[in-house]
Design an enzyme around this catalytic site. Structure first.
Site, short mmCIF file in Angstrom:
data_model
loop_
_atom_site.label_atom_id
_atom_site.label_comp_id
_atom_site.label_asym_id
_atom_site.label_seq_id
_atom_site.Cartn_x
_atom_site.Cartn_y
_atom_site.Cartn_z
N LYS A 95 0.85 -1.20 0.00
CA LYS A 95 0.00 0.00 0.00
C LYS A 95 0.88 1.25 0.00
O LYS A 95 1.89 1.30 0.72
CB LYS A 95 -0.91 0.00 1.23
CG LYS A 95 -1.96 -1.09 1.18
CD LYS A 95 -2.92 -1.03 2.34
CE LYS A 95 -4.04 -2.04 2.16
NZ LYS A 95 -3.60 -3.42 1.86
N ASP A 129 -1.75 -2.07 -4.03
CA ASP A 129 -3.14 -2.17 -3.58
C ASP A 129 -3.82 -0.82 -3.74
O ASP A 129 -3.17 0.22 -3.73
CB ASP A 129 -3.19 -2.54 -2.08
CG ASP A 129 -2.92 -4.02 -1.82
OD1 ASP A 129 -2.96 -4.82 -2.76
OD2 ASP A 129 -2.65 -4.36 -0.65
N ARG A 179 -5.50 -5.52 -11.18
CA ARG A 179 -6.31 -6.46 -10.39
C ARG A 179 -7.68 -5.79 -10.23
O ARG A 179 -7.76 -4.66 -9.74
CB ARG A 179 -5.70 -6.68 -9.00
CG ARG A 179 -6.66 -7.44 -8.07
CD ARG A 179 -6.29 -7.27 -6.60
NE ARG A 179 -5.01 -7.84 -6.29
CZ ARG A 179 -4.23 -7.38 -5.30
NH1 ARG A 179 -4.61 -6.36 -4.56
NH2 ARG A 179 -3.07 -7.95 -5.06
N LYS A 182 -13.98 -5.53 -6.00
CA LYS A 182 -15.20 -4.73 -5.82
C LYS A 182 -14.92 -3.45 -5.05
O LYS A 182 -15.51 -2.42 -5.30
CB LYS A 182 -16.27 -5.55 -5.11
CG LYS A 182 -16.86 -6.65 -5.98
CD LYS A 182 -18.11 -7.24 -5.37
CE LYS A 182 -18.59 -8.44 -6.17
NZ LYS A 182 -19.78 -9.08 -5.58
N HIS A 222 -14.54 -13.38 -4.60
CA HIS A 222 -15.00 -14.69 -4.12
C HIS A 222 -16.45 -14.92 -4.55
O HIS A 222 -17.08 -15.86 -4.11
CB HIS A 222 -14.94 -14.77 -2.59
CG HIS A 222 -13.69 -14.18 -2.03
ND1 HIS A 222 -13.59 -12.85 -1.68
CD2 HIS A 222 -12.50 -14.73 -1.80
CE1 HIS A 222 -12.36 -12.61 -1.25
NE2 HIS A 222 -11.68 -13.73 -1.31
P1 FDA Z 1 -18.89 -10.13 -2.17
O1 FDA Z 1 -18.47 -9.19 -1.12
O2 FDA Z 1 -20.11 -9.90 -2.96
O3 FDA Z 1 -18.79 -11.58 -1.63
C1 FDA Z 1 -19.15 -12.72 -2.39
C2 FDA Z 1 -19.02 -13.95 -1.52
O4 FDA Z 1 -17.65 -14.15 -1.16
C3 FDA Z 1 -19.74 -13.87 -0.19
O5 FDA Z 1 -21.07 -14.26 -0.31
C4 FDA Z 1 -18.92 -14.84 0.65
O6 FDA Z 1 -19.25 -16.16 0.35
C5 FDA Z 1 -17.53 -14.59 0.16
N1 FDA Z 1 -16.84 -13.56 0.96
C6 FDA Z 1 -16.55 -12.30 0.58
N2 FDA Z 1 -15.88 -11.64 1.55
C7 FDA Z 1 -15.76 -12.50 2.56
C8 FDA Z 1 -15.17 -12.43 3.85
N3 FDA Z 1 -14.57 -11.33 4.29
N4 FDA Z 1 -15.23 -13.52 4.66
C9 FDA Z 1 -15.82 -14.67 4.23
N5 FDA Z 1 -16.40 -14.79 3.01
C10 FDA Z 1 -16.38 -13.74 2.20
N6 FDA Z 1 -10.17 -4.14 -1.96
C11 FDA Z 1 -9.69 -2.87 -2.10
O7 FDA Z 1 -10.43 -1.92 -1.86
N7 FDA Z 1 -8.40 -2.68 -2.49
C12 FDA Z 1 -7.56 -3.70 -2.80
O8 FDA Z 1 -6.39 -3.47 -3.15
C13 FDA Z 1 -8.05 -5.03 -2.67
N8 FDA Z 1 -7.27 -6.11 -2.94
C14 FDA Z 1 -7.84 -7.36 -2.98
C15 FDA Z 1 -7.09 -8.45 -3.40
C16 FDA Z 1 -7.69 -9.69 -3.56
C17 FDA Z 1 -6.87 -10.83 -4.05
C18 FDA Z 1 -9.07 -9.85 -3.25
C19 FDA Z 1 -9.75 -11.17 -3.43
C20 FDA Z 1 -9.78 -8.80 -2.76
C21 FDA Z 1 -9.19 -7.55 -2.62
N9 FDA Z 1 -9.92 -6.48 -2.12
C22 FDA Z 1 -9.38 -5.21 -2.24
C23 FDA Z 1 -11.20 -6.70 -1.41
C24 FDA Z 1 -12.39 -6.56 -2.33
O9 FDA Z 1 -12.53 -5.23 -2.72
C25 FDA Z 1 -13.69 -7.01 -1.63
O10 FDA Z 1 -13.91 -6.23 -0.50
C26 FDA Z 1 -13.70 -8.47 -1.22
O11 FDA Z 1 -13.03 -9.27 -2.14
C27 FDA Z 1 -15.16 -8.99 -1.12
O12 FDA Z 1 -15.78 -8.87 -2.36
P2 FDA Z 1 -16.15 -10.13 -3.29
O13 FDA Z 1 -15.74 -9.78 -4.68
O14 FDA Z 1 -15.53 -11.34 -2.76
O15 FDA Z 1 -17.72 -10.18 -3.34
#
Ligand code: FDA
Length: 305
Positions: A95, A129, A179, A182, A222
């Protein structure tokens, strides 16, 4: 509840209280690989052995003095050396506020370039990040500035920001790897979509811009719906499974991680470690009510049997 937890994640004064608590430490262990580089290397080794690549993140953000920024930069150089020594399939995520962006932008860029240059010598890669929207413009600008000198640096774009489509275009024009996630911070409705359905629709739209760009990107989510949309789009466009990677966070949806690897997709796991886990932990709690319930249940005294 999400709002509240994200607001609390910015309260540094709360950190010692939460971090001293045994229950928080137990729950945090699910999302954080450990306190030391040894812990992170062990986690990375296990993930590599199961076919998953890794991105190591030394936890820390918003450092408040130059010495802290310099220490973080030195740690990242040491991490790259260790990755090379151990022959791990791993890169690094960091970061900019960990490198002192709040203190001095030129100094932050200098530290970043030192890390990227070191990674380049080792044939490795640095992911910047993305933090809260107060930093978006500067982060994009710095990513482009450093990308103009080094190929081995990439950025992160957040689908919840209204500005992101424009930022994606300008980053792609500079050849930058992206990358797509959301977005994890508390943002006002003027800058970010408030509805999950709008964030998801934007995520799919952006994924469809990234994948055919000819640059190797990371689809970080995820969410099975986002993953399915990506699989379908790649198949329809004839984009190979080696032309992009899925990315997920350490300890989250390991079942889905395993499925994607089994199906021949590339998958990278973001592995955070270190003692500064408070803000990261609070953002993970905010993402999912079940995590908060798990945490609260752990706060209750355990009955010994
Ligand atoms: P969503 O939040 O809709 O979740 C979908 C499903 O995933 C949920 O129903 C659950 O099953 C599972 N899930 C998600 N989060 C979970 C948790 N905390 N615990 C358990 N299960 C969970 N953000 C950012 O602002 N800056 C960044 O640099 C990054 N970098 C980053 C790297 C990587 C490799 C990932 C995967 C994520 C990030 N993020 C990030 C975080 C991202 O912005 C986001 O907040 C999370 O990934 C959750 O969003 P989903 O896309 O998983 O979908």
């Amino acid at each position: 509840m999400r709002e509240l937890l994200l607001r609390l994640s910015e309260r540094k004064r709360l950190a010692p209280l939460i971090m001293r608590n045994r229950a928080s430490r137990r729950v945090a262990r699910r999302f954080v690989a450990g306190q030391t580089l040894e812990d992170a290397v062990a986690a990375a080794r296990a993930l590599n052995d199961s076919g998953r690549a890794v991105s190591l993140d030394l936890l820390g953000e918003n450092v408040s003095n130059e010495a802290g920024a310099r220490r973080a930069a030195e740690s990242y150089v040491a991490i790259f050396d260790r990755i090379a020594q151990e022959r791990l399939d791993a890169n690094v995520s960091l970061k900019l506020t960990q490198l002192g962006l709040d203190l001095s932008q030129p100094r932050c860029v200098e530290l970043l370039e030192g890390i990227v240059a070191h990674a380049a010598r080792l044939g490795n890669f640095v992911r910047i990040d993305m933090e809260g929207s107060a930093y978006t413009e500067r982060t994009v600008q710095i990513a482009k500035q450093v990308r103009a000198k080094y190929e081995n640096v990439g950025a992160v774009m957040q689908a919840y920001l209204r500005q992101t489509e424009a930022d994606v275009s300008s980053l792609l024009a500079s050849g930058c790897r992206i990358r797509l996630c959301k977005g994890a911070y508390k943002e006002p409705p003027e800058v970010a979509f408030a509805e999950k359905s709008d964030v998801d629709a934007n995520y799919v739209r952006l994924m469809q811009i990234l994948l055919p760009s000819g640059i190797y990107h990371g689809i970080a989510t995820h969410d099975p719906a986002m993953i399915r949309a990506t699989e379908d789009f790649a198949r329809a466009r004839g984009i190979g499974r080696d032309q992009f990677e899925f990315q997920m966070l350490y300890g989250i949806r390991t079942d889905l991680q395993a499925r994607l690897v089994r199906e021949g997709y590339r998958l990278r796991v973001y592995v955070p470690y270190g003692s500064e886990w408070f803000s990261y932990f609070m953002r993970r709690l905010a993402e999912r009510p079940a995590n908060l319930m798990f945490f609260l249940r752990n706060l209750l005294p355990r009955r010994e049997h």
